[in-house]
Design a protein around this motif. Structure first.
Motif, PDB file in Angstrom:
ATOM      1  N   VAL A 184      -1.757  -9.520  -8.391  1.00 28.97           N
ATOM      2  CA  VAL A 184      -2.250  -8.205  -7.958  1.00 28.97           C
ATOM      3  C   VAL A 184      -1.137  -7.395  -7.310  1.00 28.97           C
ATOM      4  N   LEU A 185      -0.366  -8.021  -6.453  1.00 24.32           N
ATOM      5  CA  LEU A 185       0.713  -7.313  -5.773  1.00 24.32           C
ATOM      6  C   LEU A 185       1.813  -6.890  -6.739  1.00 24.32           C
ATOM      7  N   GLU A 186       2.126  -7.755  -7.684  1.00 21.29           N
ATOM      8  CA  GLU A 186       3.147  -7.404  -8.678  1.00 21.29           C
ATOM      9  C   GLU A 186       2.658  -6.278  -9.585  1.00 21.29           C
ATOM     10  N   PHE A 187       1.366  -6.303  -9.927  1.00 22.04           N
ATOM     11  CA  PHE A 187       0.783  -5.206 -10.696  1.00 22.04           C
ATOM     12  C   PHE A 187       0.913  -3.892  -9.921  1.00 22.04           C
ATOM     13  N   ALA A 188       0.597  -3.938  -8.627  1.00 23.64           N
ATOM     14  CA  ALA A 188       0.722  -2.725  -7.811  1.00 23.64           C
ATOM     15  C   ALA A 188       2.169  -2.247  -7.769  1.00 23.64           C
ATOM     16  N   ARG A 189       3.104  -3.172  -7.623  1.00 21.50           N
ATOM     17  CA  ARG A 189       4.524  -2.799  -7.552  1.00 21.50           C
ATOM     18  C   ARG A 189       4.989  -2.111  -8.831  1.00 21.50           C
ATOM     19  N   LEU A 190       4.598  -2.657  -9.968  1.00 19.91           N
ATOM     20  CA  LEU A 190       5.126  -2.177 -11.239  1.00 19.91           C
ATOM     21  C   LEU A 190       4.321  -1.038 -11.861  1.00 19.91           C
ATOM     22  N   TYR A 191       2.985  -1.074 -11.660  1.00 20.44           N
ATOM     23  CA  TYR A 191       2.141  -0.158 -12.432  1.00 20.44           C
ATOM     24  C   TYR A 191       1.231   0.727 -11.592  1.00 20.44           C
ATOM     25  N   ALA A 192       1.048   0.412 -10.319  1.00 25.11           N
ATOM     26  CA  ALA A 192       0.157   1.222  -9.481  1.00 25.11           C
ATOM     27  C   ALA A 192       0.705   1.313  -8.068  1.00 25.11           C
ATOM     28  N   PRO A 193       1.941   1.821  -7.915  1.00 22.96           N
ATOM     29  CA  PRO A 193       2.558   1.858  -6.578  1.00 22.96           C
ATOM     30  C   PRO A 193       1.822   2.767  -5.602  1.00 22.96           C
ATOM     31  N   GLN A 194       0.970   3.641  -6.127  1.00 19.76           N
ATOM     32  CA  GLN A 194       0.206   4.531  -5.249  1.00 19.76           C
ATOM     33  C   GLN A 194      -1.033   3.851  -4.678  1.00 19.76           C
ATOM     34  N   ALA A 195      -1.401   2.698  -5.219  1.00 14.81           N
ATOM     35  CA  ALA A 195      -2.648   2.049  -4.823  1.00 14.81           C
ATOM     36  C   ALA A 195      -2.557   1.464  -3.418  1.00 14.81           C
ATOM     37  N   ARG A 196      -3.666   1.528  -2.715  1.00 10.43           N
ATOM     38  CA  ARG A 196      -3.814   0.843  -1.436  1.00 10.43           C
ATOM     39  C   ARG A 196      -4.530  -0.474  -1.702  1.00 10.43           C
ATOM     40  N   VAL A 197      -3.978  -1.564  -1.189  1.00  9.30           N
ATOM     41  CA  VAL A 197      -4.496  -2.895  -1.475  1.00  9.30           C
ATOM     42  C   VAL A 197      -5.100  -3.501  -0.211  1.00  9.30           C
ATOM     43  N   ALA A 198      -6.340  -3.972  -0.319  1.00  9.06           N
ATOM     44  CA  ALA A 198      -6.985  -4.688   0.787  1.00  9.06           C
ATOM     45  C   ALA A 198      -7.242  -6.121   0.355  1.00  9.06           C
ATOM     46  N   TYR A 199      -6.876  -7.054   1.233  1.00 10.24           N
ATOM     47  CA  TYR A 199      -7.024  -8.470   0.909  1.00 10.24           C
ATOM     48  C   TYR A 199      -7.922  -9.177   1.917  1.00 10.24           C
ATOM     49  N   PRO A 200      -9.041  -9.782   1.471  1.00 15.73           N
ATOM     50  CA  PRO A 200      -9.873 -10.556   2.382  1.00 15.73           C
ATOM     51  C   PRO A 200      -9.340 -11.966   2.563  1.00 15.73           C
ATOM     52  N   SER A 201      -8.735 -12.215   3.705  1.00 19.29           N
ATOM     53  CA  SER A 201      -8.277 -13.545   4.065  1.00 19.29           C
ATOM     54  C   SER A 201      -9.396 -14.241   4.836  1.00 19.29           C
ATOM     55  N   SER A 202      -9.067 -15.223   5.623  1.00 15.76           N
ATOM     56  CA  SER A 202     -10.085 -16.035   6.284  1.00 15.76           C
ATOM     57  C   SER A 202      -9.651 -16.437   7.678  1.00 15.76           C
ATOM     58  N   ALA A 203     -10.633 -16.622   8.548  1.00 12.89           N
ATOM     59  CA  ALA A 203     -10.353 -17.179   9.873  1.00 12.89           C
ATOM     60  C   ALA A 203      -9.810 -18.587   9.766  1.00 12.89           C
ATOM     61  N   GLY A 204      -9.926 -19.202   8.578  1.00 13.62           N
ATOM     62  CA  GLY A 204      -9.367 -20.530   8.368  1.00 13.62           C
ATOM     63  C   GLY A 204      -7.869 -20.604   8.580  1.00 13.62           C
ATOM     64  N   VAL A 205      -7.185 -19.458   8.595  1.00 13.02           N
ATOM     65  CA  VAL A 205      -5.735 -19.480   8.831  1.00 13.02           C
ATOM     66  C   VAL A 205      -5.414 -19.907  10.268  1.00 13.02           C
ATOM     67  N   TYR A 206      -6.392 -19.754  11.189  1.00 18.03           N
ATOM     68  CA  TYR A 206      -6.128 -20.085  12.586  1.00 18.03           C
ATOM     69  C   TYR A 206      -6.223 -21.578  12.863  1.00 18.03           C
ATOM     70  N   GLY A 207      -7.009 -22.304  12.055  1.00 19.43           N
ATOM     71  CA  GLY A 207      -7.185 -23.723  12.300  1.00 19.43           C
ATOM     72  C   GLY A 207      -7.969 -23.964  13.580  1.00 19.43           C
ATOM     73  N   THR A 208      -7.694 -25.075  14.244  1.00 20.29           N
ATOM     74  CA  THR A 208      -8.373 -25.407  15.497  1.00 20.29           C
ATOM     75  C   THR A 208      -7.748 -24.605  16.630  1.00 20.29           C
ATOM     76  N   VAL A 209      -8.575 -23.825  17.307  1.00 24.24           N
ATOM     77  CA  VAL A 209      -8.065 -22.948  18.362  1.00 24.24           C
ATOM     78  C   VAL A 209      -8.451 -23.484  19.735  1.00 24.24           C
ATOM     79  N   GLN A 210      -7.690 -23.072  20.741  1.00 28.35           N
ATOM     80  CA  GLN A 210      -7.901 -23.557  22.104  1.00 28.35           C
ATOM     81  C   GLN A 210      -8.671 -22.558  22.963  1.00 28.35           C
TER      82      GLN A 210
END
Length: 305
Positions: A100-126
């Motif tokens: 998706v990012l490479e497509f935006a770079r080459l063919y849709a540089p005007q596009a705004r990209v939103a990516y749904p990540s996850s709270a799973g990136v935090y792991g076990t928190v204190q």
């Protein structure tokens, strides 16, 4: 002429809600991803074009046109799947994001990209609530792959001036969700069971899928070469015992959930989002949990018929 939005994974749980909200906001929505559904169905979700295909650079070139917005909802959505199929999970999450990012770079540089990540990136928190600047320490391949995808988003924003934003979603729920706690619990409730694993005191932050969709669309509008990252939650922590007790009531069960008392290995004790950053964008969660659970129970009952 309506602006065009591309929603990858538009057949999926979150993707279809994003597509429908974009259409209601006046966007022409192109959907791309896995899923076989009739034209009548995908049109009811606001999709003007549906393409059933893998998310690759080639299919994006062929199907996506020149979108003004891309919401990349395609990807793995299961910690369990990542533990049994790490290679496939990497392909679904990291490789599709790179495409998706490479497509935006080459063919849709005007596009705004939103990516749904996850709270799973935090792991076990204190400490709670979790803020975006907290260290990332994922506890599964799923979380690791989300971290890698976030890194790609930052890289393309920094080095190729692609406008990107990332939303770290917490526990998203709503009608149509056929996995995870509420789905499993609803099946048990309908079967007359009340036994659940864990202590019941695990704390989670529940966000209704319509609120998640509105945040992702807001994030697309805030996408920039700074690649802002925000938490996507309600900002309210609630125990699993309380949520399941409310769900029991929605099904008119007089008894209460019973827990084994044994904490699940690798299962974090608490997840609550600090959503101050998202609120600064003017976004606000609207669905009350009690109403959302009632809606989910009604949908489950009707789908079980």
């Amino acid at each position: 002429m309506a602006k065009t939005a591309l929603v990858t994974g538009a057949y999926g749980f979150i993707g279809r809600y994003v597509a429908r909200q974009l259409a209601r906001d006046g966007w022409r929505v192109i959907g791309l991803g896995h899923g076989s559904w009739a034209r009548e169905e995908w049109q009811t979700w606001g999709i003007a074009e549906w393409h059933s295909a893998d998310i690759t650079l080639e299919t994006l070139i062929t199907c996506a046109g020149e979108p003004d917005v891309i919401v990349h909802c395609a990807g793995s959505g299961s910690v369990g799947f990542s533990m049994t199929h790490p290679y496939q999970d990497f392909q679904r999450t990291v490789v599709t994001t790179l495409a998706v990012l490479e497509f935006a770079r080459l063919y849709a540089p005007q596009a705004r990209v939103a990516y749904p990540s996850s709270a799973g990136v935090y792991g076990t928190v204190q400490t709670l609530p979790i803020v975006e600047t907290d260290p990332l320490s994922p506890a599964s391949p799923y979380g690791v792959h989300k971290c890698l995808a976030e890194g790609l988003c930052e890289s393309y924003a920094r080095y190729f001036a692609i406008s990107v934003s990332v939303v770290r979603l917490f526990s998203v729920y709503g009608a149509g969700l056929r996995k995870q706690l509420l789905w499993d619990a609803s099946q048990k409730i309908m079967n007359g069971e009340n036994s659940f694993f864990g202590t019941g005191e695990e704390i989670r932050d529940w966000l209704h899928v319509e609120d998640a969709a509105s945040l992702l669309i807001t994030a697309a509008g805030q996408a920039s070469t700074e690649c802002p990252m925000v938490n996507g939650g309600s900002g309210v922590g609630v125990t699993v015992r309380e949520v399941l007790s409310e769900l029991f009531a929605c099904f008119e069960r007089a008894d209460a959930p019973n827990f084994s008392g044994a904490a699940r290995s690798g299962d974090p004790a608490g997840y609550v989002a600090d959503i101050s950053f998202a609120r600064q964008w003017g976004w606000q969660p609207k669905m009350e949990r009690h109403e959302g659970l009632r809606e989910y129970a009604e949908w489950f009952k009707s789908s079980a018929l």
